[in-house]
Design an enzyme around this catalytic site. Sequence first.
Site, PDB file in Angstrom:
ATOM      1  N   LYS A  41       0.825  -0.980  -0.078  1.00 23.65           N
ATOM      2  CA  LYS A  41      -0.037  -0.107  -0.230  1.00 23.65           C
ATOM      3  C   LYS A  41       0.735   1.193   0.076  1.00 23.65           C
ATOM      4  O   LYS A  41       0.375   2.415  -0.297  1.00 23.65           O
ATOM      5  CB  LYS A  41      -0.828   0.066   1.184  1.00 23.65           C
ATOM      6  CG  LYS A  41      -0.339   0.173   2.531  1.00 23.65           C
ATOM      7  CD  LYS A  41      -1.043  -0.029   3.689  1.00 23.65           C
ATOM      8  CE  LYS A  41      -0.333   0.096   5.074  1.00 23.65           C
ATOM      9  NZ  LYS A  41      -1.214  -0.468   6.212  1.00 23.65           N
ATOM     10  N   ARG A 136      -6.310   0.159  17.788  1.00 23.14           N
ATOM     11  CA  ARG A 136      -6.827   0.374  16.607  1.00 23.14           C
ATOM     12  C   ARG A 136      -7.661  -0.859  16.335  1.00 23.14           C
ATOM     13  O   ARG A 136      -8.440  -0.994  17.140  1.00 23.14           O
ATOM     14  CB  ARG A 136      -5.742   0.542  15.258  1.00 23.14           C
ATOM     15  CG  ARG A 136      -6.364   1.074  14.084  1.00 23.14           C
ATOM     16  CD  ARG A 136      -5.324   1.433  12.990  1.00 23.14           C
ATOM     17  NE  ARG A 136      -4.957   0.433  12.177  1.00 23.14           N
ATOM     18  CZ  ARG A 136      -3.902   0.007  11.370  1.00 23.14           C
ATOM     19  NH1 ARG A 136      -3.302   1.167  10.818  1.00 23.14           N
ATOM     20  NH2 ARG A 136      -3.646  -1.074  10.754  1.00 23.14           N
TER      21      ARG A 136
HETATM   22  C1  LIG Z   1       0.014  -1.132   6.928  1.00 22.36           C
HETATM   23  C2  LIG Z   1      -0.136  -2.279   7.578  1.00 22.36           C
HETATM   24  C3  LIG Z   1       0.973  -3.021   7.769  1.00 22.36           C
HETATM   25  C4  LIG Z   1       2.342  -2.882   7.284  1.00 22.36           C
HETATM   26  O1  LIG Z   1       2.931  -1.868   8.175  1.00 22.36           O
HETATM   27  P1  LIG Z   1       4.394  -1.148   7.815  1.00 22.36           P
HETATM   28  O2  LIG Z   1       4.692  -0.293   8.907  1.00 22.36           O
HETATM   29  O3  LIG Z   1       4.517  -0.657   6.421  1.00 22.36           O
HETATM   30  O4  LIG Z   1       5.233  -2.423   7.852  1.00 22.36           O
HETATM   31  C5  LIG Z   1       0.938  -4.111   8.514  1.00 22.36           C
HETATM   32  N1  LIG Z   1      -0.440  -4.839   8.983  1.00 22.36           N
HETATM   33  C6  LIG Z   1      -1.596  -3.782   8.838  1.00 22.36           C
HETATM   34  C7  LIG Z   1      -2.685  -4.148   9.477  1.00 22.36           C
HETATM   35  C8  LIG Z   1      -1.400  -2.757   8.308  1.00 22.36           C
HETATM   36  O5  LIG Z   1      -2.583  -1.914   8.095  1.00 22.36           O
END
Ligand SMILES: *Cc1c(COP(=O)(O)O)cnc(C)c1O
Length: 364
Positions: A41, A136
Amino acid sequence: MSQPSYEYPHVEIDLGKLKENLAALQERCQASSIGLSGVVKGFHALPEAVKVYEEVGVSSIASSRMDQLRGLKEAGIRTPLMLIRIPMPSEVEEVVTWSDISLNSELSVLRLLNEAARSQGKIHKVILMVDLGDLREGFWDWDELVAAALEVEHHLPNLELLGVGTNLGCYGSIQATPKKMHDLVAAAEQVEKAIGRKLEVISGGASSSLHMVLDGTMPPRINHLRVGEGILLGSIWGCNMDFMHKDIMVLRAQVIESKVKPSHPVGELSVDAFGRTRTYVDRGHRLRCLLAMGRVDYGESDDLIPREPGIKVLGASSDHTILDVEGATRRLKTGDVLEFDLCYATMVYLTGSKSVHIYYKKET
Ligand SMILES: *Cc1c(COP(=O)(O)O)cnc(C)c1O
């Protein structure tokens, strides 16, 4: 450095460096029996870059956004796709159509997913999220977690309970520590006891959990991580990974005005383009450059990191960025191109901006 065939502004992604970062991390995760989901993403899941994740052989490719996962399936990505934002009730059909695995924390949505999977004749895999304090997504009450796991296991035949997971360091800034990982394993074991079998996946978080893999403190039962930022930047808060490239992406923008002007605005001060009251330091007359990009493209101008010394980002409006280049090592003029390193936030915005071109540097 003038590259006349390029359009500006643009981000260039070095696919060779991306591949080396991925391979280096994958190797370290495999040594600890940890499966790696590549979270894409951070660059809007651009398929050319995602193909590198597939070549390296990550266990799944993940995004928080359904439209990105759909784009990847349509682009021919065959690695299992994981939706890592818990689904909206209104998108369960798409979740089942375009992704193979999703993270979940609401029983009502699990029931809808089961229905959607049944009507599409599929088995959809789910990971139940546990909130360990970051506040969250995730089950807070472990009895509720176990009850949901039991319902998935015994009464929702088109869902497969793949495991449990957690997310830390996102909203509540809570650090991923061995203690938090042990808590997650304890939650997993409660679920395992109730359903009478071992879970396939215990997903210990994101980039913020990598330090435990690297220093050997990750509890052995954690066998999966979902990593985005760490691969793209080669470091993460509190953990610089010296075996990774830090410059996978570069932003290039073109100068559209270069003039000596006063450094303090002239006239009566009111508010800036975003309605904010600002203060300005009077440093006399200085050489300033305007770049043809602005906050619409990258978010906050303070996040831009000029590669050339002596260049200071003064501020920006929607479509213009203003630089003090008096101290630069060359006399910058209109038409010149400047390079910037990216942080995670600017990367996310720039790769999603329709006005920013994307180029790929292929392996040599
Ligand atoms: C964005 C996200 C990740 C990845 O996070 P990074 O800090 O980019 O490694 C992993 N798990 C969830 C649920 C996320 O929303």
